[in-house]
Design an enzyme around this catalytic site. Sequence first.
Site, PDB file in Angstrom:
ATOM      1  N   TRP A   4      -7.451   1.723  15.606  1.00 14.80           N
ATOM      2  CA  TRP A   4      -6.105   1.543  15.579  1.00 14.80           C
ATOM      3  C   TRP A   4      -5.794   0.578  14.499  1.00 14.80           C
ATOM      4  O   TRP A   4      -6.141  -0.497  14.624  1.00 14.80           O
ATOM      5  CB  TRP A   4      -5.447   1.082  16.810  1.00 14.80           C
ATOM      6  CG  TRP A   4      -4.054   0.919  16.757  1.00 14.80           C
ATOM      7  CD1 TRP A   4      -3.180   0.061  16.075  1.00 14.80           C
ATOM      8  CD2 TRP A   4      -3.172   1.740  17.542  1.00 14.80           C
ATOM      9  NE1 TRP A   4      -1.713   0.509  16.497  1.00 14.80           N
ATOM     10  CE2 TRP A   4      -1.777   1.564  17.302  1.00 14.80           C
ATOM     11  CE3 TRP A   4      -3.248   2.918  18.601  1.00 14.80           C
ATOM     12  CZ2 TRP A   4      -0.642   1.922  17.739  1.00 14.80           C
ATOM     13  CZ3 TRP A   4      -2.100   3.611  19.041  1.00 14.80           C
ATOM     14  CH2 TRP A   4      -1.041   2.849  18.878  1.00 14.80           C
ATOM     15  N   ASP A   5      -5.382   1.191  13.121  1.00 11.49           N
ATOM     16  CA  ASP A   5      -5.376   0.433  11.939  1.00 11.49           C
ATOM     17  C   ASP A   5      -3.819   0.051  11.813  1.00 11.49           C
ATOM     18  O   ASP A   5      -3.029   0.569  12.391  1.00 11.49           O
ATOM     19  CB  ASP A   5      -5.895   1.334  10.767  1.00 11.49           C
ATOM     20  CG  ASP A   5      -6.308   0.349   9.658  1.00 11.49           C
ATOM     21  OD1 ASP A   5      -6.095  -0.789   9.766  1.00 11.49           O
ATOM     22  OD2 ASP A   5      -7.148   1.061   8.745  1.00 11.49           O
ATOM     23  N   MET A   6      -3.590  -1.220  10.855  1.00 14.02           N
ATOM     24  CA  MET A   6      -2.269  -1.434  10.615  1.00 14.02           C
ATOM     25  C   MET A   6      -2.529  -2.186   9.273  1.00 14.02           C
ATOM     26  O   MET A   6      -2.886  -3.271   9.155  1.00 14.02           O
ATOM     27  CB  MET A   6      -1.853  -2.483  11.594  1.00 14.02           C
ATOM     28  CG  MET A   6      -0.511  -3.010  11.487  1.00 14.02           C
ATOM     29  SD  MET A   6      -0.265  -4.520  11.158  1.00 14.02           S
ATOM     30  CE  MET A   6       1.395  -4.973  11.646  1.00 14.02           C
ATOM     31  N   ASN A   7      -1.888  -1.550   7.955  1.00 14.14           N
ATOM     32  CA  ASN A   7      -2.408  -2.017   6.880  1.00 14.14           C
ATOM     33  C   ASN A   7      -1.174  -2.664   5.953  1.00 14.14           C
ATOM     34  O   ASN A   7      -1.279  -2.493   4.731  1.00 14.14           O
ATOM     35  CB  ASN A   7      -2.950  -0.898   6.028  1.00 14.14           C
ATOM     36  CG  ASN A   7      -4.585  -0.613   6.392  1.00 14.14           C
ATOM     37  OD1 ASN A   7      -5.083  -1.545   6.422  1.00 14.14           O
ATOM     38  ND2 ASN A   7      -4.709   0.601   6.964  1.00 14.14           N
ATOM     39  N   ARG A  22       0.857  -1.118   0.171  1.00 11.32           N
ATOM     40  CA  ARG A  22       0.001  -0.003   0.151  1.00 11.32           C
ATOM     41  C   ARG A  22       1.032   1.186   0.016  1.00 11.32           C
ATOM     42  O   ARG A  22       0.646   2.190   0.683  1.00 11.32           O
ATOM     43  CB  ARG A  22      -1.051  -0.026   1.134  1.00 11.32           C
ATOM     44  CG  ARG A  22      -2.294   0.590   0.857  1.00 11.32           C
ATOM     45  CD  ARG A  22      -3.068   1.004   2.088  1.00 11.32           C
ATOM     46  NE  ARG A  22      -4.491   1.477   1.747  1.00 11.32           N
ATOM     47  CZ  ARG A  22      -5.185   2.046   2.722  1.00 11.32           C
ATOM     48  NH1 ARG A  22      -4.798   2.310   3.961  1.00 11.32           N
ATOM     49  NH2 ARG A  22      -6.214   2.321   2.400  1.00 11.32           N
ATOM     50  N   ASP A  78     -12.943  -5.949   6.109  1.00  4.53           N
ATOM     51  CA  ASP A  78     -13.193  -5.030   5.465  1.00  4.53           C
ATOM     52  C   ASP A  78     -14.274  -5.019   4.324  1.00  4.53           C
ATOM     53  O   ASP A  78     -14.639  -4.479   3.780  1.00  4.53           O
ATOM     54  CB  ASP A  78     -11.879  -4.483   4.551  1.00  4.53           C
ATOM     55  CG  ASP A  78     -10.968  -3.434   5.194  1.00  4.53           C
ATOM     56  OD1 ASP A  78     -11.422  -2.866   6.207  1.00  4.53           O
ATOM     57  OD2 ASP A  78      -9.981  -3.062   4.646  1.00  4.53           O
TER      58      ASP A  78
HETATM   59  C1  DGJ Z   1      -8.256  -0.290   6.324  1.00  2.75           C
HETATM   60  C2  DGJ Z   1      -9.383  -0.617   7.326  1.00  2.75           C
HETATM   61  O1  DGJ Z   1      -9.600  -1.731   7.361  1.00  2.75           O
HETATM   62  C3  DGJ Z   1     -10.446   0.373   6.553  1.00  2.75           C
HETATM   63  O2  DGJ Z   1     -11.504   0.239   7.573  1.00  2.75           O
HETATM   64  C4  DGJ Z   1      -9.977   1.835   6.680  1.00  2.75           C
HETATM   65  O3  DGJ Z   1      -9.857   2.343   8.056  1.00  2.75           O
HETATM   66  C5  DGJ Z   1      -9.004   1.791   5.483  1.00  2.75           C
HETATM   67  N1  DGJ Z   1      -7.796   1.035   6.323  1.00  2.75           N
HETATM   68  C6  DGJ Z   1      -8.331   3.324   5.651  1.00  2.75           C
HETATM   69  O4  DGJ Z   1      -7.190   3.459   5.250  1.00  2.75           O
END
Ligand code: DGJ
Length: 721
Positions: A473-476, A439, A543
Site C-alpha cells: 500500500w503505497d502513498m507517493n 509526482r 526506496d
Molecule cells: C514508491 C515505492 O516506494 C517504490 O517501491 C515503488 O513501489 C514506486 N513507488 C512505484 O511507483
Amino acid sequence: MIDYQETALLFHLKAKRFSYILQILDNKLLVHRYFGKRVEHFSPDNKITYLDRAFSPNPTSKDRTFSLDTLPLEYSSNGLGDFRTSAIEVTCEKGTALDLRYQAHRMYKGKPALSGLPASFGDEDQVETLEIDLYDELTDVTVTLFYSIFEEANYLTRSAVIKTGSQAVKLEKALSMTLDLPHKQFMVHTLTGRYGYEKEWTKTPLTQGKYSVGSIRGASSHSRTPFIALADPIATEEQGDIYTAQLVYSGNFTAFVETTALQTTRLGIGLNDEKFRWQLAANDSFQTPEALLSFTPNGFTGLTWDSQHFARHHIARGKWAHKERPILINNWEATYFHFTENKIVELAQSARDAGIELFVLDDGWFGKRNSDTCSLGDWVENRDKLPSGLSGLARKINELGMAFGLWFEPEMVSEDSDLYRAHPDWVIQIKGRSHTYSREQLVLDLSKEEVCDYLIESVSAILQSANIAYVKWDMNRNITNIPEYQANHQKNEFYHRYMLGLYRVLETLNKRFPEVLFESCSGGGGRNDLGMLYYMPQAWASDNTDAIGRLSIQEGTGLIFPSISVGAHVSAVPNHQTGRVTPLSTRGNVAMLGNLGYELDLHALPEHKITEITEQVKTYKSIRQTVQFGDYYRLKKTDNTYAYNYVNDDKSQVVFTFVKILSQPEAPLVQVKLRGLDASAQYYSKELDATFYGDELMNIGLTMPHVQKDYFSVQYIFHKQ
Ligand code: DGJ
C-alpha cells in the site's frame, strides 16, 4: 499493576521496570509525582514542595506558593498561570482557558479500543486501565484521561477524550499527553532524515528552551517520526535511564520537550496543533490518538527491545503478526513500468528457482499506467500488459509454487484518469485555485465518506478477482491545498478527518481480507509509524536500496521497529539511487538484517550470481526465525563499520553481521564483541569452521578480517554445540 491509596488520592502505576505516580491534590488538581525506575512504595508523606516563585501566578490570593506554573501537571491548558507548552486549548464564549479539576475515576482490567483510531491492545491479564475525569465548571468541558499500564511489556499508554456539556467549544489543540519531569539533563533522541535517507538516529543535547519534531505533511513523513526519547547523556547500549514517547498515528503530529527556568522538563506528544482545530457541538466528544510511554534503566538496547516487543505484541495484529514472512521478489527496480506478462512470469520462474516464495507485481499493472503520469485511481487490470488478467497471472505464479502480491496506491488519483474525469470533485482542492502537484498526482479527499467507500470497494474488487496474498500500500505525495470548509467542517479539521477516513478504509480491508499480508509504503519510509503498523505488519523502509545507504536507515528504523517489519531488498548494481557498486554478498548480508526480499532482474543475472542468491535465500530461511523473532543487538559501531547480532529464544543460534564501508590504508584491526549468548556454551560457525565459547565471543570478541576492499561484509551463523 495499579495501586490506589484512597486517602492520599495517589495512583501508582507499576510496569516491570518503571513506576508512574499521579496524585489528586486537596484542591482537586491532578499532578504528576514520579516517572522512573520502578519503586514498590510511595509514601503519602512524600509531599510536593511549594515555594513562592516570582512571576508565577497564583490561583488564590491566600497562597503565594501555589502556582500552576511550577507544579508538575498531567494535562494542562494555558491561561490560568501555567506558561509552559499546554496539552489542551479551547475557545468558546467563556474564553480560552480550562481549569480542569478531578471529578471521578475508574480502574479496571483490560483496555478499551480507541474509536476510529489505531491503538495498542492487550488481554485483561496484560493491561489495566485507569480513567480520570477532569472537569471545568465554567465551560462544562470534561476531559477523561486514559492510562493503561502493560506491566510485563513495560509500557504505559495515554490518551484523552474531551467531552462537551451544554456548550459548543472549539478545540484549538488536544495533545495525547504531556508530562513534567523534575530535571533537565537529557540528550534528546529522534528519528529524522529525508526521502531515501529515512530514520536517521539524531541526538541533540537539551538546553534551555524547546526542541520539537513534527509534521504538517498529512503523513508522519520521511523526515520525522512520531517518537522522542530523553536519555541520560551518558547512556550506553547496556545502561542508562531513557524515557520514550511515541504516537500511534500516521498524520500530522508534534513531539516536544521543553525545559523551564526552574530546571524541570515537559515532554509532550500528540496531534500537531499547527494544522488542527475541531469544532465540538454541545454534548459532543473528541478522542485523541494514543501516546505510548516507556522508561528503561537498561540503555538503548532496553529501549529497542521494549519498543520492538510492544510493537510486535500489542500493535501489529492479524494472522501475520507472529508468522514468519515470505521472502519476496518485487519487479519495481527490475522493470519499472515496462513489463509484459511473459517477462513477469519469467522473472517469477527465476525467483522460484532461487527459492523465493512471493512474487510482488509493483506499479504499472492497471489503467494505462506506463509511466507515473496517469491512471492512479483506475484500479482495473491492463489487459495489454497482462493478457491473462490478474487472475490468470496469479494462477501462473501460484502454479510455480509462489504466492502472488500486488501494489496499490489507493489514496491517489492522476489528472489523466477515468476516476478524475468522473469525479473531479473527489480530490483535495481549493475551489478557484489551481492544483499543487507532486509526482503529477493529486490526493483523494478521504475526509469524504463516499471516497472512502469507493476505495474500499475498488480495492476489494481487485483482491476478490485474483488469488492475491499480499498488498503493498503505497502513498507517493504529501497533502496540500486544504479547502477552507469541507461539508461544514472547519478547515483545520481536514487532516485528522483524512486520517480517520484512511483508518476506516484500512480497518475494513483488514477485516475483509484477514489472510492478506499488507506492507505499508510511502515512497519507502514516508509513513512508517505505529499507526500504519496496526493495519500493516511490515513496511518498506526506504526506496534507497543501496546496501551502504541502508545501514543507517535500517539502524534508525530498528531502534524502535521490529526487524520483522523492516522490508529490506537486494537490488542491482550500480545501485539505482546512489550509483554505488557493492558486492552481492554485502547486499545480501544487509538485507538479511531485516525482512528479506529481492528487487532486480534475476533473469538477466549470470549463473554464478543466481547461485549466490539461491544460497542467500537458503541461508535466510535457516536464520529467519532468529532474525524475525529473536533478540536484536547493536554491536560496536564506528564511522566506518556497523555490526549486529541476533540471538534466538534458547540462544542456540546466533546471526552475526559486520559491514565495513571503506577500505583504509594501514587500518587498525577491528575487534567486535558479541552479545546475548549463553556464556558457558560452545558455538560453532561453519563460515569460520571454528568453535568458540559464548563468554569468549562476548568478552574477547572476534577480530574482523583485514580485507582491502570497499563495502566488505561478513555474516557468521553460530550454532550452540
Ligand atoms: C514508491 C515505492 O516506494 C517504490 O517501491 C515503488 O513501489 C514506486 N513507488 C512505484 O511507483
